[in-house]
Scaffold this motif. Structure first.
Motif, PDB file in Angstrom:
ATOM      1  N   ASP A  17     -32.846  43.102 -20.670  1.00 14.19           N
ATOM      2  CA  ASP A  17     -32.030  44.284 -20.394  1.00 14.19           C
ATOM      3  C   ASP A  17     -32.492  44.956 -19.104  1.00 14.19           C
ATOM      4  OD1 ASP A  17     -30.347  44.081 -22.513  1.00 14.19           O
ATOM      5  OD2 ASP A  17     -31.668  45.152 -23.885  1.00 14.19           O
ATOM      6  N   GLY A  18     -31.537  45.548 -18.418  1.00 15.58           N
ATOM      7  CA  GLY A  18     -31.877  46.347 -17.257  1.00 15.58           C
ATOM      8  C   GLY A  18     -32.127  45.552 -15.984  1.00 15.58           C
ATOM      9  N   ALA A  19     -32.115  44.221 -16.077  1.00 18.43           N
ATOM     10  CA  ALA A  19     -32.326  43.415 -14.888  1.00 18.43           C
ATOM     11  C   ALA A  19     -31.110  43.556 -13.965  1.00 18.43           C
ATOM     12  CB  ALA A  19     -32.539  41.950 -15.259  1.00 18.43           C
ATOM     13  N   VAL A  20     -31.360  43.692 -12.681  1.00 17.42           N
ATOM     14  CA  VAL A  20     -30.264  43.854 -11.724  1.00 17.42           C
ATOM     15  C   VAL A  20     -29.776  42.479 -11.294  1.00 17.42           C
ATOM     16  CG1 VAL A  20     -29.603  44.875  -9.523  1.00 17.42           C
ATOM     17  CG2 VAL A  20     -31.342  45.976 -10.947  1.00 17.42           C
ATOM     18  N   PRO A  21     -28.475  42.211 -11.474  1.00 16.40           N
ATOM     19  CA  PRO A  21     -27.973  40.889 -11.090  1.00 16.40           C
ATOM     20  C   PRO A  21     -28.041  40.693  -9.579  1.00 16.40           C
ATOM     21  CG  PRO A  21     -26.162  42.346 -11.697  1.00 16.40           C
ATOM     22  CD  PRO A  21     -27.415  43.076 -12.000  1.00 16.40           C
ATOM     23  N   GLY A  22     -28.291  39.457  -9.167  1.00 19.11           N
ATOM     24  CA  GLY A  22     -28.337  39.131  -7.748  1.00 19.11           C
ATOM     25  C   GLY A  22     -26.934  38.972  -7.189  1.00 19.11           C
ATOM     26  N   GLN A  23     -26.854  38.359  -6.010  1.00 16.75           N
ATOM     27  CA  GLN A  23     -25.559  38.208  -5.356  1.00 16.75           C
ATOM     28  C   GLN A  23     -24.609  37.371  -6.217  1.00 16.75           C
ATOM     29  OE1 GLN A  23     -25.033  35.453  -2.177  1.00 16.75           O
ATOM     30  NE2 GLN A  23     -24.027  36.972  -0.877  1.00 16.75           N
ATOM     31  N   ARG A  24     -25.140  36.281  -6.775  1.00 12.50           N
ATOM     32  CA  ARG A  24     -24.297  35.436  -7.619  1.00 12.50           C
ATOM     33  C   ARG A  24     -23.811  36.186  -8.845  1.00 12.50           C
ATOM     34  NH1 ARG A  24     -24.736  29.349  -7.125  1.00 12.50           N
ATOM     35  NH2 ARG A  24     -25.439  29.150  -4.992  1.00 12.50           N
ATOM     36  N   GLY A  25     -24.668  37.034  -9.389  1.00 15.48           N
ATOM     37  CA  GLY A  25     -24.278  37.840 -10.537  1.00 15.48           C
ATOM     38  C   GLY A  25     -23.089  38.739 -10.212  1.00 15.48           C
ATOM     39  N   LYS A  26     -23.124  39.339  -9.017  1.00 12.82           N
ATOM     40  CA  LYS A  26     -22.017  40.211  -8.623  1.00 12.82           C
ATOM     41  C   LYS A  26     -20.734  39.407  -8.440  1.00 12.82           C
ATOM     42  CE  LYS A  26     -24.608  43.968  -6.523  1.00 12.82           C
ATOM     43  NZ  LYS A  26     -25.824  43.359  -5.943  1.00 12.82           N
ATOM     44  N   LEU A  27     -20.867  38.223  -7.841  1.00 12.03           N
ATOM     45  CA  LEU A  27     -19.689  37.355  -7.679  1.00 12.03           C
ATOM     46  C   LEU A  27     -19.104  37.015  -9.046  1.00 12.03           C
ATOM     47  CD1 LEU A  27     -20.850  34.756  -4.979  1.00 12.03           C
ATOM     48  CD2 LEU A  27     -19.448  36.766  -4.637  1.00 12.03           C
ATOM     49  N   ALA A  28     -19.997  36.694  -9.989  1.00  9.32           N
ATOM     50  CA  ALA A  28     -19.547  36.300 -11.323  1.00  9.32           C
ATOM     51  C   ALA A  28     -18.816  37.446 -12.010  1.00  9.32           C
ATOM     52  CB  ALA A  28     -20.739  35.838 -12.154  1.00  9.32           C
ATOM     53  N   GLU A  29     -19.344  38.675 -11.856  1.00  9.09           N
ATOM     54  CA  GLU A  29     -18.699  39.829 -12.486  1.00  9.09           C
ATOM     55  C   GLU A  29     -17.291  40.044 -11.931  1.00  9.09           C
ATOM     56  OE1 GLU A  29     -21.190  43.272 -12.116  1.00  9.09           O
ATOM     57  OE2 GLU A  29     -22.839  42.357 -13.251  1.00  9.09           O
ATOM     58  N   GLU A  30     -17.186  39.996 -10.604  1.00  9.00           N
ATOM     59  CA  GLU A  30     -15.885  40.228  -9.974  1.00  9.00           C
ATOM     60  C   GLU A  30     -14.886  39.141 -10.377  1.00  9.00           C
ATOM     61  OE1 GLU A  30     -15.016  42.854  -8.428  1.00  9.00           O
ATOM     62  OE2 GLU A  30     -13.059  42.239  -7.653  1.00  9.00           O
ATOM     63  N   TYR A  31     -15.368  37.891 -10.428  1.00  9.43           N
ATOM     64  CA  TYR A  31     -14.516  36.759 -10.805  1.00  9.43           C
ATOM     65  C   TYR A  31     -13.990  36.940 -12.228  1.00  9.43           C
ATOM     66  CZ  TYR A  31     -13.216  31.766 -11.287  1.00  9.43           C
ATOM     67  OH  TYR A  31     -12.557  30.577 -11.474  1.00  9.43           O
ATOM     68  N   LEU A  32     -14.911  37.256 -13.133  1.00  6.16           N
ATOM     69  CA  LEU A  32     -14.546  37.422 -14.540  1.00  6.16           C
ATOM     70  C   LEU A  32     -13.515  38.555 -14.690  1.00  6.16           C
ATOM     71  CD1 LEU A  32     -15.466  36.088 -17.134  1.00  6.16           C
ATOM     72  CD2 LEU A  32     -17.194  37.853 -17.390  1.00  6.16           C
ATOM     73  N   LYS A  33     -13.782  39.667 -14.002  1.00 11.52           N
ATOM     74  CA  LYS A  33     -12.884  40.809 -14.062  1.00 11.52           C
ATOM     75  C   LYS A  33     -11.485  40.408 -13.578  1.00 11.52           C
ATOM     76  CE  LYS A  33     -14.416  44.661 -11.913  1.00 11.52           C
ATOM     77  NZ  LYS A  33     -14.399  45.770 -10.914  1.00 11.52           N
ATOM     78  N   ARG A  34     -11.431  39.689 -12.479  1.00  9.85           N
ATOM     79  CA  ARG A  34     -10.129  39.318 -11.911  1.00  9.85           C
ATOM     80  C   ARG A  34      -9.380  38.312 -12.794  1.00  9.85           C
ATOM     81  NH1 ARG A  34      -8.680  39.935  -6.542  1.00  9.85           N
ATOM     82  NH2 ARG A  34      -8.204  37.723  -6.297  1.00  9.85           N
ATOM     83  N   ILE A  35     -10.122  37.416 -13.459  1.00 12.90           N
ATOM     84  CA  ILE A  35      -9.453  36.477 -14.371  1.00 12.90           C
ATOM     85  C   ILE A  35      -8.739  37.252 -15.481  1.00 12.90           C
ATOM     86  CG2 ILE A  35      -9.853  34.720 -16.149  1.00 12.90           C
ATOM     87  CD1 ILE A  35     -12.060  33.578 -14.361  1.00 12.90           C
ATOM     88  N   ALA A  36      -9.452  38.256 -16.027  1.00 12.44           N
ATOM     89  CA  ALA A  36      -8.853  39.052 -17.108  1.00 12.44           C
ATOM     90  C   ALA A  36      -7.693  39.907 -16.588  1.00 12.44           C
ATOM     91  CB  ALA A  36      -9.922  39.924 -17.752  1.00 12.44           C
ATOM     92  N   LEU A  37      -7.894  40.526 -15.414  1.00 14.92           N
ATOM     93  CA  LEU A  37      -6.848  41.415 -14.885  1.00 14.92           C
ATOM     94  C   LEU A  37      -5.574  40.648 -14.560  1.00 14.92           C
ATOM     95  CD1 LEU A  37      -8.885  43.836 -12.597  1.00 14.92           C
ATOM     96  CD2 LEU A  37      -7.887  44.279 -14.852  1.00 14.92           C
ATOM     97  N   GLN A  38      -5.721  39.384 -14.176  1.00 15.74           N
ATOM     98  CA  GLN A  38      -4.528  38.580 -13.906  1.00 15.74           C
ATOM     99  C   GLN A  38      -3.706  38.443 -15.190  1.00 15.74           C
ATOM    100  OE1 GLN A  38      -5.062  34.527 -12.217  1.00 15.74           O
ATOM    101  NE2 GLN A  38      -3.526  35.210 -10.742  1.00 15.74           N
ATOM    102  N   ARG A  39      -4.388  38.425 -16.317  1.00 20.01           N
ATOM    103  CA  ARG A  39      -3.665  38.299 -17.585  1.00 20.01           C
ATOM    104  C   ARG A  39      -3.135  39.652 -18.073  1.00 20.01           C
ATOM    105  NH1 ARG A  39      -7.038  33.756 -21.035  1.00 20.01           N
ATOM    106  NH2 ARG A  39      -7.691  32.508 -19.255  1.00 20.01           N
TER     107      ARG A  39
END
Lengths: 352, 209
Positions: B132-154
């Motif tokens: 818990d509390g670990a700050v995601p790196g650059q890839r983590g941020k990419l993954a979050e944005e990707y996941l969010k956009r997949i859901a928002l498209q639906r």
């Protein structure tokens, strides 16, 4: 080369007998002068052309969501990842829809040209560029099938895959006059041919070794798995929502203890044993047939038709030449009928 | 065979040696890339990665060492804001359930249904350390944005006629029960784990709809 006794001694000067070629010279001549596996190269080209063509056509309605302007993996996200991985894609040159559509449809064209073998080397380059560009635009939607297409697209640039079963071969056969003696080839041209042949032979070794690596890796890592050891491994993929398009069929297949055990153990044995059977033609061919059959089953049961098609296309590099030639001969009448059918309207008299 | 001149022979021998050498190096690298991490591949890690990545990367551990034995479910829900400023939390929507429905009885499932969300979730998991509390790196941020956009498209821009303000994901893993003839206990299922709410901006929709 070796003068025989029946040869008339027309020349006054006795011919100095050439020394027998050394082992190195024979290998050198074979490496520079023999195009090994031209039928296998052609069938791999056709197989991967078909697999990628089928995939691009199937995904045509979804193309913009997978690789284009409507993708959740936006151009910004893609560019950020690409700046770290340095993967090649022409799609990063422009985010515009027109550019994307051009590349996607060039990809369809390249795959079709690979199947037909038209200007094969140029088509192979276009094929590789479009495959890499589309896949690297979004590496997060691919699976093992995309991975093998990606690799083979690069390797197919190296080989002379258009020597048989191609429009190129047909054109060359038409142009060549069988009555005329073969024109002497200048040395510059001969060096070029030898270089191309060497590149082809290296490319075929790479393709074959890559297929061996795939099966060895898949097999040897399975050996370590407890589920493959206890013989229940097959049961689990047959119950995963993402790989059960036909749950009734999957349940039927996974319901039998004996079937599950035999298929689980059989898969591992097949994959681990395959590289070693290459030393024995008959055994190799038997295993190859089993592997192709297993991939056909995977295509249907796990809902992975394009993955399976790509793996079968890769397997084809190990088919025996005699078998390929026989299949080619069997296909000829069908191809002729197809051509006749296609040309039929053109031969009709123009309507008044 | 042909008798070559000395310059021609030189060209052929040099390029032949180069091609054979190149082939050997590539195949050696691919072997080490596929083999388990070992003394040799650790020693030459940098050169090996330089050759294999990005274009020769490969992973053939298909269903190995063990096949996946869990069905992973990903759901999402949104918070919307009405014209009068009232905020509503909507019901959970099963995103992987939608995928499964699209795959069912489809002889050629699309990558959109079979791979997109599934691999995006894998990417998210692999780029987010468990603690818990670990700050995601650059890839983590990419993954979050990707996941969010997949859901928002639906989801689209609105839910129930109201503008979407925030989105939340949750995920659970349900163990595939062992075969009927097995005496084994079923594997471990994990209960739903909820991610924090993520704000949704107009930027997140770029190109999506």
């Amino acid at each position: 080369m070796s003068g025989t006794a029946t040869e008339p001694a027309a020349d006054a000067a006795p011919v100095r007998p050439e020394p027998a070629p050394t082992r190195f010279e024979r290998l050198f001549d074979a490496f520079t002068g023999t195009v090994f596996g031209r039928h296998q190269a052609a069938v791999v080209r056709i197989g991967f052309g078909l697999a990628w063509l089928g995939f691009l056509l199937r995904e045509w309605p979804n193309r913009r969501v997978l690789y284009g302007d409507r993708s959740p993996w936006s151009a910004d996200l893609s560019d950020t990842l690409l700046s770290a991985t340095h993967a090649f894609t022409v799609l990063s040159w422009s985010d515009g829809r027109l550019w994307f559509e051009t590349v996607y449809h060039l990809g369809i064209l390249a795959a079709l040209l690979m199947v037909l073998g038209w200007r094969t080397r140029a088509s192979a380059v276009l094929f590789a560029v479009t495959v890499l560009s589309l896949q690297n635009r979004n590496v997060l939607v691919g699976d093992g099938g995309d991975n093998v297409v990606h690799l083979m697209a690069m390797y197919l640039v190296l080989v002379r895959s258009g020597l048989v079963w191609s429009l190129d071969a047909r054109r060359r056969a038409r142009r060549a006059d069988p009555a005329a003696p073969a024109a002497p080839v200048g040395e510059l041209r001969a060096v070029r041919d030898a270089l191309v042949t060497m590149l082809h032979n290296c490319g075929m070794v790479i393709i074959a070794a890559q297929v061996v690596l795939i099966y060895s890796t898949a097999g040897w890592y399975k050996v370590q798995g407890s589920r493959w050891q206890d013989g229940t491994a097959l049961h689990y993929p047959l119950r995963l929502d993402y790989f059960t398009p036909w749950p009734e069929l999957s349940a039927l297949l996974g319901s039998s203890l004996l079937v599950t055990f035999v298929l689980s153990y059989g898969t591992v044995i097949l994959q681990v044993a395959f590289p070693f059977t290459l030393a024995n033609r008959r055994l190799k061919n038997a295993l190859l047939a089993l592997m192709i059959a297993e991939h056909c089953a995977i295509a249907v049961v796990l809902g992975l038709p394009f993955f399976s098609l790509a793996m079968i296309a890769a397997d084809l590099v190990f088919l025996p030449t005699a078998f390929l030639v026989r299949v080619g001969t069997l296909c000829r009448p069908a191809a002729g009928r197809l051509r006749a059918a296609v040309r039929l309207p053109a031969t009709r008299p123009p309507s008044p | 065979m042909r008798t070559w001149s000395i310059p021609a022979l030189t060209v052929l021998c040099l390029s032949g040696a180069g091609m054979i050498g190149g082939t050997a190096i590539l195949l050696g690298a691919l072997f080490l890339h596929n083999a388990p991490s070992n003394a040799l591949s650790q020693e030459y890690r940098q050169q090996l990665d330089g050759l294999v990545y990005p274009e020769f990367e490969q992973n053939w551990k298909l269903f190995a060492p063990n096949p996946l034995q869990q069905n992973i479910t990903v759901d999402a829900r949104v918070q919307t804001i009405a014209d009068d400023g009232e905020v509503h939390t909507r019901d959970w929507v099963g995103l992987s359930v939608q995928d499964a429905a699209a795959i069912r009885h489809n002889p050629a499932p699309s990558h959109v249904d079979q791979n997109m969300l599934r691999r995006a979730w894998d990417f998210y998991e692999s780029s987010h350390p468990a603690e818990d509390g670990a700050v995601p790196g650059q890839r983590g941020k990419l993954a979050e944005e990707y996941l969010k956009r997949i859901a928002l498209q639906r989801f689209g821009r609105t839910a129930g006629g109201e503008r979407i303000l925030q989105i939340q994901f949750r995920s659970a893993a349900k163990a595939v029960p062992p075969p009927a003839w097995s005496t084994e206990e079923p594997g471990e299922s994990t209960p739903y784990k909820e991610l924090p709410w993520w704000p949704v901006n107009e930027d997140d929709y770029r190109g999506l709809l």
